[in-house]
Structures are given as C-alpha cells and as structure tokens.
Scaffold this active site. Structure first.
Site, short mmCIF file in Angstrom:
data_model
loop_
_atom_site.label_atom_id
_atom_site.label_comp_id
_atom_site.label_asym_id
_atom_site.label_seq_id
_atom_site.Cartn_x
_atom_site.Cartn_y
_atom_site.Cartn_z
N LEU A 177 -5.55 1.26 36.59
CA LEU A 177 -6.09 1.76 35.33
C LEU A 177 -6.13 3.27 35.46
CD1 LEU A 177 -9.19 -0.53 34.59
CD2 LEU A 177 -7.18 -0.26 33.14
N ASP A 178 -5.80 3.98 34.41
CA ASP A 178 -5.88 5.43 34.45
C ASP A 178 -7.32 5.87 34.68
OD1 ASP A 178 -3.13 5.87 33.87
OD2 ASP A 178 -3.56 5.33 31.79
N HIS A 179 -7.49 7.09 35.17
CA HIS A 179 -8.84 7.58 35.46
C HIS A 179 -9.72 7.58 34.22
CE1 HIS A 179 -7.49 11.39 33.76
NE2 HIS A 179 -8.75 11.77 33.76
N SER A 196 -9.62 5.32 31.82
CA SER A 196 -9.80 3.95 31.33
C SER A 196 -10.83 3.27 32.22
CB SER A 196 -8.48 3.19 31.37
OG SER A 196 -7.54 3.80 30.52
#
Length: 183
Positions: free
Chosen positions: A41-43, A45
């Site tokens: 997951l992106d930082h 998200s």
C-alpha cells in the site's frame, strides 16, 4: 504464517528506509520475524496489508493471474454520477493500458478511525465514499482510476484481500490469520 496488519497512513510497506530523515516503516510495529509484505500500500493509503513468510502464498495473493479481489473504501472529491460509476465498472483507460472492470458502489461514510493528518475539508466541494473492488494491483491504480473519471481520491483504505478482511483491527495492530490461511 500469514499476518493481517492495519497499515497506518504515512507508513512505508517495508522494514527499512534509507531516506533522510527516515520515514516510519513496518519495523516499528513488533511484527513477527521473517515476514514480508505480500503486496503493498502506498504510504498515503491505509488499511489491510498481508505479511507472510511463505513465498508461494505471497505469489498467490499478489500475482494478477490469480485475480485476488482487493476491496477499498475510497473517499472521493465530488458527487459521483451514474456515468462515472459505469466507467469504473467497465474499466478505465490509464496511461499503462485499460484496467479490468471493477465492482463499485456508493456507500455511506464508513466507521473509520480519525486520520492524522485529517483529510482536507472544503465546504463548497462535496465528497462521497465508494466501495471499489479490483482484481489487479498496479501502482496507485485506485487513485488513478478515480482521477481518470474526474473523482480525485481524498482517502483510501483497503478493507479486504480475497477472503482476508481488516475487520476491527486498529491502525498499527496485527493478527495471525492462522494455519487456515494457507489454503
């Protein structure tokens, strides 16, 4: 071993960070030794991240050929129209090609924890929540899909991967999914 972790906003999906100053990583959450993220997951998200020590299981969870559904609650800027929702359902053309069709629907604001920092609020711009399920996992795919139909993402929380659900895990908490997770 399979671990379900509720990744907080602003945390990287890795155990080390060489940038200066270092950013928060998975190392700060007392996760079991030897596990690594199955996907990411992106930082910016939040939500369900699965971690495992089993390479074959990680492959089954992340390889697009296995079409594991991933479900997100997505707060978007704007009031979605039927046309915008239909475009998401049909698949959206992105710079790296068309996406697979998605399942999407409007939902009431979900019962989530407060985010730090909070999502910006603008009195003159409506927002809405979507439940969105995809079966691929391209870089920032959900954000790019909603932007492509004119609905920029404000907050993104993954709540499920296949049969694994976030349920009531608080941000930064984890649980062992047990031996049945190796199915």
């Amino acid at each position: 071993m399979l671990i379900a972790f509720n990744k907080p906003f602003g945390v990287l999906c890795q155990f080390t960070d060489r940038s200066q100053p270092p950013r928060p990583t998975l190392a700060g959450f007392a996760l079991p030794a030897g596990v690594y993220a199955a996907g990411r997951l992106d930082h910016d998200s939040e939500g369900l991240l699965l971690l495992t020590d089993d390479g074959a299981l990680a492959h089954r969870l992340t390889d697009p050929a296995h079409k594991q559904p991933k479900t997100y609650w997505v707060q978007v800027e704007g009031a979605p129209t039927l046309d915008q929702l239909a475009r998401l359902r049909d698949g959206v053309e992105l710079k790296d090609g068309p996406t697979r069709p998605a399942r999407v629907g409007l939902i009431p604001p979900p019962p989530l924890w407060p985010r730090d920092p909070p999502v910006r609020f603008r009195k003159t711009v409506p927002d809405a929540w979507l439940a969105l399920t995809i079966t691929e996992g391209r870089n920032r795919q959900v954000r790019r899909m909603t932007a492509a139909v004119g609905l920029p993402t404000l907050r993104l929380v993954r709540i499920a991967i296949g049969t694994h659900r976030l349920d009531r895990l608080a941000p930064g908490q984890w649980r062992d999914e047990g031996p049945s997770a190796r199915q």
